[in-house]
Motif scaffolding. Structure first.
Motif, short mmCIF file in Angstrom:
data_model
loop_
_atom_site.label_atom_id
_atom_site.label_comp_id
_atom_site.label_asym_id
_atom_site.label_seq_id
_atom_site.Cartn_x
_atom_site.Cartn_y
_atom_site.Cartn_z
N LYS A 180 1.52 -11.45 -19.18
CA LYS A 180 2.81 -11.69 -18.53
C LYS A 180 3.76 -12.43 -19.45
N SER A 181 3.26 -13.43 -20.18
CA SER A 181 4.14 -14.20 -21.05
C SER A 181 4.73 -13.33 -22.16
N LYS A 182 3.91 -12.44 -22.74
CA LYS A 182 4.40 -11.54 -23.77
C LYS A 182 5.39 -10.54 -23.18
N ARG A 183 5.11 -10.08 -21.94
CA ARG A 183 6.02 -9.13 -21.29
C ARG A 183 7.38 -9.77 -21.01
N THR A 195 18.83 -0.65 -14.97
CA THR A 195 18.34 -0.68 -13.58
C THR A 195 16.90 -1.18 -13.59
N VAL A 196 16.47 -1.65 -12.45
CA VAL A 196 15.09 -2.14 -12.31
C VAL A 196 14.12 -0.99 -12.56
N LYS A 197 14.45 0.19 -12.05
CA LYS A 197 13.56 1.35 -12.21
C LYS A 197 13.38 1.70 -13.68
N GLU A 198 14.50 1.66 -14.46
CA GLU A 198 14.41 1.97 -15.89
C GLU A 198 13.48 1.01 -16.61
N LEU A 199 13.63 -0.28 -16.33
CA LEU A 199 12.80 -1.27 -17.00
C LEU A 199 11.35 -1.17 -16.56
N ALA A 200 11.13 -0.91 -15.27
CA ALA A 200 9.76 -0.78 -14.76
C ALA A 200 9.04 0.36 -15.46
N GLN A 201 9.73 1.49 -15.65
CA GLN A 201 9.12 2.63 -16.33
C GLN A 201 8.86 2.30 -17.81
N GLU A 202 9.80 1.60 -18.45
CA GLU A 202 9.64 1.27 -19.87
C GLU A 202 8.46 0.33 -20.10
N GLY A 232 5.93 -0.10 -17.87
CA GLY A 232 4.72 0.37 -17.21
C GLY A 232 4.26 -0.53 -16.07
N VAL A 233 5.20 -1.07 -15.30
CA VAL A 233 4.87 -1.90 -14.15
C VAL A 233 5.62 -1.38 -12.93
N SER A 234 5.28 -1.91 -11.76
CA SER A 234 5.97 -1.49 -10.55
C SER A 234 7.35 -2.12 -10.48
N THR A 235 8.21 -1.53 -9.66
CA THR A 235 9.56 -2.09 -9.49
C THR A 235 9.49 -3.50 -8.89
N ARG A 236 8.51 -3.73 -8.02
CA ARG A 236 8.36 -5.06 -7.42
C ARG A 236 8.02 -6.09 -8.49
N THR A 237 7.09 -5.73 -9.40
CA THR A 237 6.74 -6.64 -10.49
C THR A 237 7.95 -6.90 -11.39
N MET A 238 8.72 -5.84 -11.68
CA MET A 238 9.89 -6.01 -12.54
C MET A 238 10.93 -6.91 -11.88
N LEU A 239 11.10 -6.78 -10.56
CA LEU A 239 12.04 -7.65 -9.86
C LEU A 239 11.62 -9.11 -10.00
N ARG A 240 10.30 -9.36 -9.89
CA ARG A 240 9.80 -10.74 -10.04
C ARG A 240 10.05 -11.24 -11.47
N ASP A 241 9.83 -10.35 -12.45
CA ASP A 241 10.06 -10.75 -13.85
C ASP A 241 11.53 -11.08 -14.10
N LEU A 242 12.41 -10.26 -13.55
CA LEU A 242 13.85 -10.52 -13.73
C LEU A 242 14.25 -11.82 -13.05
N GLN A 243 13.64 -12.11 -11.92
CA GLN A 243 13.92 -13.37 -11.24
C GLN A 243 13.48 -14.56 -12.10
N GLU A 244 12.33 -14.43 -12.76
CA GLU A 244 11.85 -15.50 -13.63
C GLU A 244 12.76 -15.67 -14.84
N LEU A 245 13.24 -14.55 -15.40
CA LEU A 245 14.18 -14.64 -16.52
C LEU A 245 15.45 -15.37 -16.10
N SER A 246 15.93 -15.07 -14.90
CA SER A 246 17.13 -15.72 -14.40
C SER A 246 16.92 -17.22 -14.26
#
Length: 316
Positions: free
Chosen positions: A3-6, A21-28, A30-44
């Motif tokens: 997770k830290s490297k991601r 978009t969240v979908k674009e990043l999730a596909q790039e 290789g994670v679910s859109t829900r996981t990507m939303l959580r990652d973006l929240q942490e970045l924020s």
């Protein structure tokens, strides 16, 4: 991928893409859109300035001020960076004054206690002295931006007791002896000129549709070759005394290409100088006293004799 490297790679990715978009990043990644939303929240929460838009063409975008990914500094590198920024405090004006102060605070506050103690001890042991000037140069940022992005500026410039509007295209800014200077192409003179930044009383982007010149090949490292033509130039030659005369001229930025030093320590100045700057050079060389002997041009020697006579007349 951990997770830290991601999160680190995600930070660099959104800085590069700027809009996504969240979908674009999730596909790039290789994670679910829900996981990507959580990652973006942490970045924020870490300070990455993300902005979301809703609708069919919505998504996320990074605001103008991007956040760089974390950089691991050694203790010596961190101390060196701190003092590099700390040295700027002597300048009354900077093109990035608030940013440098903010960077200094971040460096200091995020260091361990023992490194902060070391810096506190070093503050009174090392300094980079620059003459303190009373003149402010409030337009350094726009001058630098115009130079970087090849933009034309309209300025109000005061020189020799008068003020006039000029249209210029800057090629950069530099500081010398505590003062800021801006080499630029001047539309009025149809040539390159150097402007004292503290004499610029206003600066705005030109709105009259003047087409910028392509000056990408002109920069601070080669500006001298563009600043004078043969008919405007005079040939300078002056002998310098060993050590002191040479040292005094070594400290002058604009004499660098003219200065030559012999093995025994003496030196000489040789090269072309602008004809319309002879009065300035006369005052400068008089300030060097016996450490310089000007041989040519004769017009410069004439200016110096005139100044000497005026000085002598004050003490008759």
């Amino acid at each position: 991928m951990s997770k830290s490297k991601r999160l680190l790679e995600l930070m660099m990715t959104v800085n590069r893409k700027r809009k996504f978009t969240v979908k674009e990043l999730a596909q790039e990644f290789g994670v679910s859109t829900r996981t990507m939303l959580r990652d973006l929240q942490e970045l924020s929460e870490l300070g990455v300035p993300l902005y979301s838009e809703v609708g069919p063409h919505g998504g996320y975008q990074v605001l103008k001020e991007r956040i760089l990914p974390p950089i691991a500094f050694s203790e010596e590198e961190a101390v060196a960076m701190f003092f590099a920024v700390h040295a700027l405090r002597h300048y009354s004006s900077l093109p990035f004054e608030e940013e440098s102060a903010s960077a200094l605070d971040k460096f200091y506050l995020h260091m361990s206690g023992d490194i902060r103690d070391r810096i506190d001890q070093m503050k009174n042991r090392v300094d980079f002295v620059t003459p303190t000037r009373q003149q402010d140069s409030p337009y350094l940022s726009i001058l630098l931006e115009a130079a970087v992005h090849q933009k034309v500026l309209r300025i109000e410039y005061g020189s020799k007791g008068s003020e006039a509007g000029r249209t210029i295209q800057p090629i950069g800014i530099y500081s010398n002896n505590g003062l800021w200077f801006c080499p630029a192409y001047c539309s009025l003179r149809k040539d390159f000129r150097i402007f004292r930044c503290d004499r610029i009383h206003s600066a705005v982007y030109d709105t009259n549709g003047i087409e910028p010149m392509d000056l990408r090949h002109v920069h601070l490292g080669n500006k001298e070759s563009f600043f004078q033509t043969e008919k405007e130039s005079a040939q300078l030659y002056a002998e310098l005394s060993p050590k002191k005369g040479v040292q005094m001229c070594e400290a002058v930025l604009w004499l660098g290409s003219h200065l030559h030093i012999r093995e025994e320590g003496t030196g000489w100045l040789e090269g072309t100088i602008p004809q319309n700057d002879l009065a300035f050079y006369a005052r400068f060389f008089i300030g060097l006293g016996n450490e310089v002997t000007v041989k040519q041009p004769t017009e410069l020697i004439g200016y110096m004799k005139q100044l000497f006579a005026e000085i002598m007349a004050k003490y008759d």
